[in-house]
Design a protein around this motif. Sequence first.
Motif, mmCIF file in Angstrom:
data_model
loop_
_atom_site.group_PDB
_atom_site.id
_atom_site.type_symbol
_atom_site.label_atom_id
_atom_site.label_comp_id
_atom_site.label_asym_id
_atom_site.label_seq_id
_atom_site.Cartn_x
_atom_site.Cartn_y
_atom_site.Cartn_z
ATOM 1 N N MET A 1 0.930 -0.974 0.421
ATOM 2 C CA MET A 1 -0.269 0.321 -0.003
ATOM 3 C C MET A 1 0.942 1.092 0.086
ATOM 4 S SD MET A 1 -3.446 1.383 -0.027
ATOM 5 C CE MET A 1 -3.831 -0.990 1.163
ATOM 6 N N GLN A 21 -7.255 10.327 -0.473
ATOM 7 C CA GLN A 21 -7.548 9.068 -0.170
ATOM 8 C C GLN A 21 -7.556 8.057 -1.011
ATOM 9 O OE1 GLN A 21 -7.074 6.646 3.784
ATOM 10 N NE2 GLN A 21 -8.070 4.815 2.741
ATOM 11 N N HIS A 23 -8.864 5.349 -2.361
ATOM 12 C CA HIS A 23 -9.115 3.657 -2.272
ATOM 13 C C HIS A 23 -10.048 3.809 -2.417
ATOM 14 C CE1 HIS A 23 -6.778 0.482 0.105
ATOM 15 N NE2 HIS A 23 -7.557 -0.340 -1.247
ATOM 16 N N GLN A 122 -1.307 5.023 -10.478
ATOM 17 C CA GLN A 122 -2.592 4.290 -9.638
ATOM 18 C C GLN A 122 -1.684 2.779 -9.997
ATOM 19 O OE1 GLN A 122 -6.606 5.629 -11.500
ATOM 20 N NE2 GLN A 122 -5.133 6.934 -12.133
ATOM 21 N N THR A 128 -11.220 -1.286 -5.897
ATOM 22 C CA THR A 128 -10.089 -0.046 -5.343
ATOM 23 C C THR A 128 -9.817 0.957 -6.533
ATOM 24 O OG1 THR A 128 -8.509 -1.735 -5.680
ATOM 25 C CG2 THR A 128 -9.961 -2.077 -3.902
ATOM 26 N N THR A 130 -6.379 3.361 -6.622
ATOM 27 C CA THR A 130 -5.117 3.949 -5.200
ATOM 28 C C THR A 130 -4.299 4.596 -5.907
ATOM 29 O OG1 THR A 130 -5.651 1.788 -3.919
ATOM 30 C CG2 THR A 130 -3.707 3.182 -3.267
#
Length: 246
Positions: A1, A21, A23, A122, A128, A130
């Motif tokens: 992460m 964030q 995510h 990303q 998801t 991130t």
Amino acid sequence: MPRIISPSYGPHGVSYPPIPQLHQHHHHHRSYPSNGPPSSYPTQPSPIGSTGSGSDRITRADSKSDGPVPDLKTVNLPRDCLPRFLSIAAVNTARNRETCGLLLGRDKGHKYVVSTLLIPKQHATSDTCTMDEEELVLEFMEERNLITLGWIHTHPTQSCFMSSVDLHTHCGFQRMLPESFAVVCAPSSTPNFGIFRLTDPPGLQTILDCKAKEAFHPHPDVPIYTDADKGHVQMKDTNLEIVDLR
Ligand SMILES: [Zn+2]
Ligand SMILES: [Zn+2]
């Protein structure tokens, strides 16, 4: 992460809104108890594939239940932002992967104007997305003197709504800049996009006060979020620059 820059708790005395964030975990989660919303609560979007009626467009407070009209500056959003973002996201969407982007712009005094869609590095799954190497985003923003006005992400197969994780992500933006908005693109659903903000009151404080540890969790039965595109976010035929850092 990857390290996530925390807009809420970071040490940065930044003059620009935070990097969110980015995510999300969406599936099977609801922002209210599973026995469904009370009649006074905004209608929850129906599960994917269960409706094409568009009735799930109303998933949050309508203007009547949003309390006092917030004193927000107008934000101009280039009209072609959504189709162009969807086009950029199409490859991921076809592979059932989310895509996220930041909507950057400037304070023009009496209003904010989105000028730039930034696609950060990303990695994503079906539910998801991130952001990686956020420092590149911050560098870009500082160099160009841009601030984050909003964020945008796809729900490749899910409907158009703000998950509890989305709400917490957005809370970090909105507490820094009340005009911050979140765009959700749900190309396989009807409606296929929404522009949202937390109600204030009571949504913003409700999320700020939420100490739930689970990524997905119910929230109190109050109108947590609402449409922003019927409010302070206005589509305009203005230029949009797209910068893809991937
Ligand atoms: Zn989402
Ligand atoms: Zn919460």
